[in-house]
Design a protein around this motif. Structure first.
Motif, PDB file in Angstrom:
ATOM      1  N   VAL A 192      -4.939   3.736  -7.289  1.00  0.00           N
ATOM      2  CA  VAL A 192      -6.176   3.706  -6.499  1.00  0.00           C
ATOM      3  C   VAL A 192      -6.322   5.067  -5.821  1.00  0.00           C
ATOM      4  O   VAL A 192      -5.345   5.619  -5.311  1.00  0.00           O
ATOM      5  N   THR A 193      -7.541   5.613  -5.828  1.00  0.00           N
ATOM      6  CA  THR A 193      -7.773   6.833  -5.054  1.00  0.00           C
ATOM      7  C   THR A 193      -8.688   6.498  -3.879  1.00  0.00           C
ATOM      8  O   THR A 193      -9.483   5.565  -3.951  1.00  0.00           O
ATOM      9  N   LEU A 223      -4.826  -5.229  -3.972  1.00  0.00           N
ATOM     10  CA  LEU A 223      -4.132  -5.271  -5.266  1.00  0.00           C
ATOM     11  C   LEU A 223      -2.641  -5.545  -5.055  1.00  0.00           C
ATOM     12  O   LEU A 223      -2.022  -6.312  -5.792  1.00  0.00           O
ATOM     13  N   SER A 224      -2.088  -4.919  -4.029  1.00  0.00           N
ATOM     14  CA  SER A 224      -0.668  -5.108  -3.726  1.00  0.00           C
ATOM     15  C   SER A 224      -0.408  -6.555  -3.302  1.00  0.00           C
ATOM     16  O   SER A 224       0.579  -7.166  -3.718  1.00  0.00           O
ATOM     17  N   VAL A 230       1.363  -0.753  -6.576  1.00  0.00           N
ATOM     18  CA  VAL A 230       0.200   0.094  -6.327  1.00  0.00           C
ATOM     19  C   VAL A 230       0.589   1.485  -5.876  1.00  0.00           C
ATOM     20  O   VAL A 230       1.438   1.673  -4.998  1.00  0.00           O
ATOM     21  N   LYS A 231      -0.060   2.471  -6.491  1.00  0.00           N
ATOM     22  CA  LYS A 231       0.077   3.855  -6.070  1.00  0.00           C
ATOM     23  C   LYS A 231      -1.281   4.280  -5.518  1.00  0.00           C
ATOM     24  O   LYS A 231      -2.296   4.147  -6.202  1.00  0.00           O
ATOM     25  N   LEU A 232      -1.269   4.741  -4.297  1.00  0.00           N
ATOM     26  CA  LEU A 232      -2.516   5.164  -3.655  1.00  0.00           C
ATOM     27  C   LEU A 232      -2.500   6.682  -3.514  1.00  0.00           C
ATOM     28  O   LEU A 232      -1.563   7.251  -2.947  1.00  0.00           O
ATOM     29  N   ILE A 233      -3.530   7.320  -4.036  1.00  0.00           N
ATOM     30  CA  ILE A 233      -3.646   8.771  -3.864  1.00  0.00           C
ATOM     31  C   ILE A 233      -4.807   9.007  -2.925  1.00  0.00           C
ATOM     32  O   ILE A 233      -5.950   8.645  -3.227  1.00  0.00           O
ATOM     33  N   SER A 234      -4.476   9.556  -1.773  1.00  0.00           N
ATOM     34  CA  SER A 234      -5.497   9.647  -0.732  1.00  0.00           C
ATOM     35  C   SER A 234      -5.807  11.091  -0.365  1.00  0.00           C
ATOM     36  O   SER A 234      -4.894  11.912  -0.198  1.00  0.00           O
TER      37      SER A 234
END
Ligand code: CTP
Length: 400
Positions: A192-193, A223-224, A230-234
């Motif tokens: 997710v971004t 989602l988690s 989940v990988k979040l790129i912020s």
């Protein structure tokens, strides 16, 4: 356990006193609890105690003797996400195994479609009796029935052996493990971004946008919650995650976001690009602060890579790609065009013309458009609720 609806059945056994602790632990873990008791359970613990602890009325009969009102066992059975019978006496176990429903607890049991956890409690000789052993075995063979094996120890009779109802803490652990292992997105990897990107002009100034990151953070957490890794790129944001299970990478620029996204893209099953990635960046970043000099400043901008489009080009089978479209005019047509041009499975449209939608607010008003052309429009909702709607649709569309 948060939000899980637990129906607890209590039968006549001295271990019924432990059920009060069990209710407390379930409530503490965030579950909603309703209790149904057999007639003899009331000799060991009062309905009042359980009603106070569970914060719900307790069912002991099939109707209210004062006004004749019916207690709907079917409704109770269907309400539950899990039915725990703890303690389960030899008598109740026998009736459950035979499909007998001569009290409210058993009627609820026969109506329940949820998983059933049975925690037997009885003296060691009763537990060893071939009839009881056979009944337990029968229950264990039913679909989604789980026997919580009784523990070894001192029993109410004074004898020592197997037959103690498992401790409430252990029962809660078993349930938590069950729910965790059965989460709908377990084993699924999601990227997710979120947030804006900042494109530097010089060491002090940048071009950015008003995205807060709230929508992307809510999606990552939802989602988690459904079990995905989940990988979040912020991009730059002041937000922090409540869910420690989400792996977060912070980036500043569109280029950094591209690199971070592409690093794991291949491995990902679900990708949700909610970041407001800058479409342009200064062609040259000055290493020194640009002086004012009272002249107009021209900054030549060059396009950034469209990360979502690159993903759409590389997308493999079974990868679900979700994009966002923030529009001010021709909203639906523009969003549909992006859906096709970027080879997406789903696009989330929000219009800056809608009150309560867009950047830096806690609400959003969205339309989901699927690849098939199906549209789902919603009213203004909290971003956490929009995230839930989106993840529900993702779960329905995702095919492993
Ligand atoms: N996006 C991206 N990389 C970019 C720009 C946008 O991955 N460099 C993604 C966003 O994360 C979003 C989607 O593309 O999911 C749509 O972004 P948007 O700015 O609405 O659309 P664009 O395709 O950039 O088109 P335009 O700005 O012309 O409307």
């Amino acid at each position: 356990m948060k939000g899980k609806r637990i129906l607890l059945g209590i039968t006549g056994s001295i271990a019924a006193y432990k059920s009060a602790f069990l209710v407390r632990l379930l409530i503490k873990a965030g579950a909603e609890v309703k209790v149904v008791m057999s007639e003899s359970a009331k000799d060991f613990v009062t309905p009042l105690t359980l009603s106070v602890l569970s914060k719900n009325p307790v069912m002991t009969t099939s109707f209210n003797p004062d006004n004749g009102e019916w207690y709907n066992h079917v409704e109770a059975g269907l309400w539950a996400d899990a039915f725990i019978i703890a303690p389960a006496s030899a008598n109740t176990i026998g009736k459950m195994a035979q499909g007998i429903a001569d009290n409210q607890l058993l009627a609820c049991y026969l109506s329940a479609r949820c998983p059933v956890f049975i925690a037997p409690a009885m003296d060691l000789d009763m537990l060893q009796h071939p009839a009881v052993k056979a009944n337990i075995q029968t229950l264990g063979s039913f679909k989604r029935h789980y026997i919580i094996t009784p523990a070894h120890g001192e029993l109410a009779s004074g004898l020592t052996g197997e037959g103690r109802m498992e401790e409430p803490e252990k029962i809660v652990d078993i349930l938590e493990k069950y729910f965790y292992e059965n989460l709908p997105l377990r084993g699924i990897k999601a990227l997710v971004t979120a947030g804006p990107t900042y494109e530097n002009i010089d060491p002090v100034r940048f071009i950015g946008n008003r995205s807060s990151g709230k929508m992307g953070f809510a999606i990552a957490e939802e989602l988690s919650k459904m079990g995905a890794d989940v990988k979040l790129i912020s991009g730059p944001t002041h937000l922090s995650l409540n869910d420690r299970g989400v792996e977060r990478t912070d980036v500043n620029t569109a280029d950094e976001m591209l690199t971070a996204c592409m690093h794991d893209f291949e491995k990902m099953d679900i990708i949700v690009m909610s970041a407001a990635v800058a479409d342009f960046r200064p062609g040259e970043e000055s290493t020194e602060k640009i002086k004012k000099k009272n002249n107009p400043l021209n900054v030549a901008l060059v396009p950034t890579t469209d990360i979502l489009k690159s993903m759409g080009e590389k997308k493999r089978k079974n990868q679900l790609l979700v994009g966002f479209a923030l529009e001010t005019n021709n909203e639906l047509a523009n969003a549909k065009e992006k859906l096709v041009n970027k080879n997406l499975d789903l696009i989330v449209l929000n219009s800056l013309n809608d009150v309560g939608a867009g950047f830096d607010v806690s609400t959003n008003k969205v339309t989901f458009i699927e690849k098939s052309g199906r549209e789902h429009s919603f009213g203004v909702k909290l971003k956490s609720e929009v995230a839930r709607d989106l993840v529900n649709l993702i779960m329905n569309s995702y095919k492993k």
